[in-house]
Design a protein around this motif. Structure first.
Motif, PDB file in Angstrom:
ATOM      1  N   ALA A  70      28.202  44.164  54.347  1.00 59.69           N
ATOM      2  CA  ALA A  70      27.812  43.160  53.237  1.00 59.69           C
ATOM      3  C   ALA A  70      28.960  42.324  52.903  1.00 59.69           C
ATOM      4  N   TYR A  71      30.309  42.818  53.347  1.00 60.92           N
ATOM      5  CA  TYR A  71      31.546  41.886  53.177  1.00 60.92           C
ATOM      6  C   TYR A  71      31.753  40.921  54.212  1.00 60.92           C
ATOM      7  N   ALA A  72      31.183  41.078  55.418  1.00 62.69           N
ATOM      8  CA  ALA A  72      31.329  40.474  56.780  1.00 62.69           C
ATOM      9  C   ALA A  72      30.982  38.889  56.503  1.00 62.69           C
ATOM     10  N   ASP A  73      30.068  38.626  55.695  1.00 60.40           N
ATOM     11  CA  ASP A  73      29.309  37.290  55.558  1.00 60.40           C
ATOM     12  C   ASP A  73      30.327  36.535  54.296  1.00 60.40           C
ATOM     13  N   GLN A  74      31.124  35.757  54.843  1.00 63.39           N
ATOM     14  CA  GLN A  74      32.122  34.837  54.088  1.00 63.39           C
ATOM     15  C   GLN A  74      31.472  33.818  53.278  1.00 63.39           C
ATOM     16  N   GLU A  75      30.354  33.553  54.006  1.00 59.07           N
ATOM     17  CA  GLU A  75      29.677  32.136  53.144  1.00 59.07           C
ATOM     18  C   GLU A  75      29.021  32.881  51.875  1.00 59.07           C
ATOM     19  N   ARG A  76      28.329  34.176  52.063  1.00 61.19           N
ATOM     20  CA  ARG A  76      27.925  34.744  50.763  1.00 61.19           C
ATOM     21  C   ARG A  76      28.941  35.110  49.910  1.00 61.19           C
ATOM     22  N   GLN A  77      30.034  35.420  50.329  1.00 60.05           N
ATOM     23  CA  GLN A  77      31.065  35.814  49.225  1.00 60.05           C
ATOM     24  C   GLN A  77      31.754  34.448  48.713  1.00 60.05           C
ATOM     25  N   GLU A  78      31.700  33.419  49.559  1.00 61.03           N
ATOM     26  CA  GLU A  78      32.212  32.117  48.483  1.00 61.03           C
ATOM     27  C   GLU A  78      31.018  31.748  47.506  1.00 61.03           C
ATOM     28  N   GLU A  79      29.745  32.014  47.940  1.00 64.50           N
ATOM     29  CA  GLU A  79      28.697  31.819  46.987  1.00 64.50           C
ATOM     30  C   GLU A  79      29.051  32.528  45.751  1.00 64.50           C
ATOM     31  N   GLU A  80      29.553  33.908  45.819  1.00 61.37           N
ATOM     32  CA  GLU A  80      29.841  34.779  44.795  1.00 61.37           C
ATOM     33  C   GLU A  80      30.782  34.301  44.058  1.00 61.37           C
ATOM     34  N   ILE A  81      31.896  33.807  44.585  1.00 64.06           N
ATOM     35  CA  ILE A  81      32.812  33.271  43.812  1.00 64.06           C
ATOM     36  C   ILE A  81      32.605  32.041  43.095  1.00 64.06           C
ATOM     37  N   GLU A  82      31.503  31.201  43.361  1.00 58.84           N
ATOM     38  CA  GLU A  82      30.998  30.065  42.448  1.00 58.84           C
ATOM     39  C   GLU A  82      30.351  30.836  41.108  1.00 58.84           C
ATOM     40  N   SER A  83      29.647  32.106  41.372  1.00 62.01           N
ATOM     41  CA  SER A  83      29.339  32.816  40.139  1.00 62.01           C
ATOM     42  C   SER A  83      30.369  33.301  39.404  1.00 62.01           C
ATOM     43  N   ILE A  84      31.255  33.891  40.024  1.00 64.46           N
ATOM     44  CA  ILE A  84      32.451  34.421  39.115  1.00 64.46           C
ATOM     45  C   ILE A  84      33.284  33.662  38.236  1.00 64.46           C
ATOM     46  N   ARG A  85      33.411  32.491  38.649  1.00 63.52           N
ATOM     47  CA  ARG A  85      34.352  31.517  38.069  1.00 63.52           C
ATOM     48  C   ARG A  85      33.566  30.950  36.926  1.00 63.52           C
ATOM     49  N   ARG A  86      32.418  31.209  36.578  1.00 60.42           N
ATOM     50  CA  ARG A  86      31.878  31.079  35.215  1.00 60.42           C
ATOM     51  C   ARG A  86      31.749  32.400  34.359  1.00 60.42           C
ATOM     52  N   GLN A  87      32.095  33.323  34.662  1.00 65.00           N
ATOM     53  CA  GLN A  87      31.839  34.762  34.066  1.00 65.00           C
ATOM     54  C   GLN A  87      33.212  34.682  32.985  1.00 65.00           C
ATOM     55  N   PRO A  88      33.035  35.345  32.010  1.00 65.78           N
ATOM     56  CA  PRO A  88      34.014  35.573  30.942  1.00 65.78           C
ATOM     57  C   PRO A  88      34.961  36.345  31.374  1.00 65.78           C
ATOM     58  N   VAL A  89      36.101  36.249  30.594  1.00 70.46           N
ATOM     59  CA  VAL A  89      37.458  36.806  30.866  1.00 70.46           C
ATOM     60  C   VAL A  89      37.264  38.363  30.672  1.00 70.46           C
ATOM     61  N   GLU A  90      36.589  38.585  29.565  1.00 70.93           N
ATOM     62  CA  GLU A  90      36.508  39.958  29.074  1.00 70.93           C
ATOM     63  C   GLU A  90      35.960  41.018  30.149  1.00 70.93           C
ATOM     64  N   LYS A  91      35.111  40.333  31.205  1.00 69.86           N
ATOM     65  CA  LYS A  91      34.725  41.048  32.110  1.00 69.86           C
ATOM     66  C   LYS A  91      35.753  41.685  33.205  1.00 69.86           C
ATOM     67  N   PHE A  92      36.803  40.861  33.410  1.00 72.48           N
ATOM     68  CA  PHE A  92      38.015  41.196  34.135  1.00 72.48           C
ATOM     69  C   PHE A  92      39.139  41.606  33.681  1.00 72.48           C
ATOM     70  N   MET A  93      39.425  41.577  32.373  1.00 74.59           N
ATOM     71  CA  MET A  93      40.766  41.651  31.672  1.00 74.59           C
ATOM     72  C   MET A  93      41.100  43.368  31.836  1.00 74.59           C
ATOM     73  N   THR A  94      42.186  43.752  31.646  1.00 78.46           N
ATOM     74  CA  THR A  94      42.765  45.032  31.334  1.00 78.46           C
ATOM     75  C   THR A  94      42.615  45.328  29.836  1.00 78.46           C
ATOM     76  N   ARG A  95      41.925  46.386  29.325  1.00 79.61           N
ATOM     77  CA  ARG A  95      41.537  46.730  28.064  1.00 79.61           C
ATOM     78  C   ARG A  95      42.766  47.437  27.308  1.00 79.61           C
ATOM     79  N   ASN A  96      43.267  48.403  28.052  1.00 82.56           N
ATOM     80  CA  ASN A  96      44.168  49.215  27.647  1.00 82.56           C
ATOM     81  C   ASN A  96      45.734  48.620  27.662  1.00 82.56           C
ATOM     82  N   VAL A  97      45.897  47.788  26.574  1.00 81.82           N
ATOM     83  CA  VAL A  97      47.080  47.291  26.367  1.00 81.82           C
ATOM     84  C   VAL A  97      48.390  47.849  25.829  1.00 81.82           C
ATOM     85  N   VAL A  98      49.362  47.933  26.576  1.00 86.32           N
ATOM     86  CA  VAL A  98      50.540  48.336  26.048  1.00 86.32           C
ATOM     87  C   VAL A  98      51.349  47.197  25.479  1.00 86.32           C
ATOM     88  N   THR A  99      51.738  47.382  24.274  1.00 80.30           N
ATOM     89  CA  THR A  99      52.549  46.566  23.530  1.00 80.30           C
ATOM     90  C   THR A  99      53.917  47.122  23.159  1.00 80.30           C
TER      91      THR A  99
END
Length: 149
Positions: A70-99
């Motif tokens: 499923a990860y050998a198709d770089q064209e499909r992966q690039e299409e997924e990047i187009e989708s990822i760029r519009r997703q919110p930061v909260e989906k990717f951020m680290t939640r357990n913050v050390v201060t």
């Protein structure tokens, strides 16, 4: 020496609703490797780093092992990047913050970074975000003060 003596201010932050693309642009434009994610009330809800953003572009190791074809198709992966760029930061951020408190010693900050395998700490004063300190800030200070470099 205290954290407040070497912390960076003002702190560049991003909201959890900001997109992946917006966060990546902020990091790049400001030459940062990470920044706090802050809600509308100013509360830290996460941290977003280059590593978090980079990780979003690639499959989890377990997913890859389960279906490497499923990860050998770089064209499909690039299409997924187009989708990822519009997703919110909260989906990717680290939640357990050390201060760290602004009045803590910088060596304590360095120890926390090593113990938690992180590169930066949001600096707090009476529950409010007042700065950020990164490993290079600590190392630079120690080298300059104690080693004369």
């Amino acid at each position: 020496m205290k954290v407040r003596d070497v912390m960076i201010t003002p702190v560049i932050t991003v909201s959890p609703e900001a997109t992946y693309e917006e966060a990546a642009a902020l990091l790049h434009q400001n030459r940062l490797s990470g920044m706090p994610v802050v809600d509308r009330s100013g509360k830290i809800v996460g941290v977003i780093s280059e590593k978090d953003l980079f990780r979003a572009l690639f499959p989890l190791y377990e997913d890859f092992l389960g279906n490497p074809e499923a990860y050998a198709d770089q064209e499909r992966q690039e299409e997924e990047i187009e989708s990822i760029r519009r997703q919110p930061v909260e989906k990717f951020m680290t939640r357990n913050v050390v201060t760290i408190d602004a009045d803590a010693r910088i060596l304590h900050a360095g120890g926390l970074m090593l113990a938690h395998n992180i590169h930066r700490l949001p600096v707090m004063d009476r529950g409010k975000l007042v700065g950020i300190i990164a490993r290079e800030d600590i190392y630079g200070t120690i080298l300059k003060k104690h080693l004369g470099h």
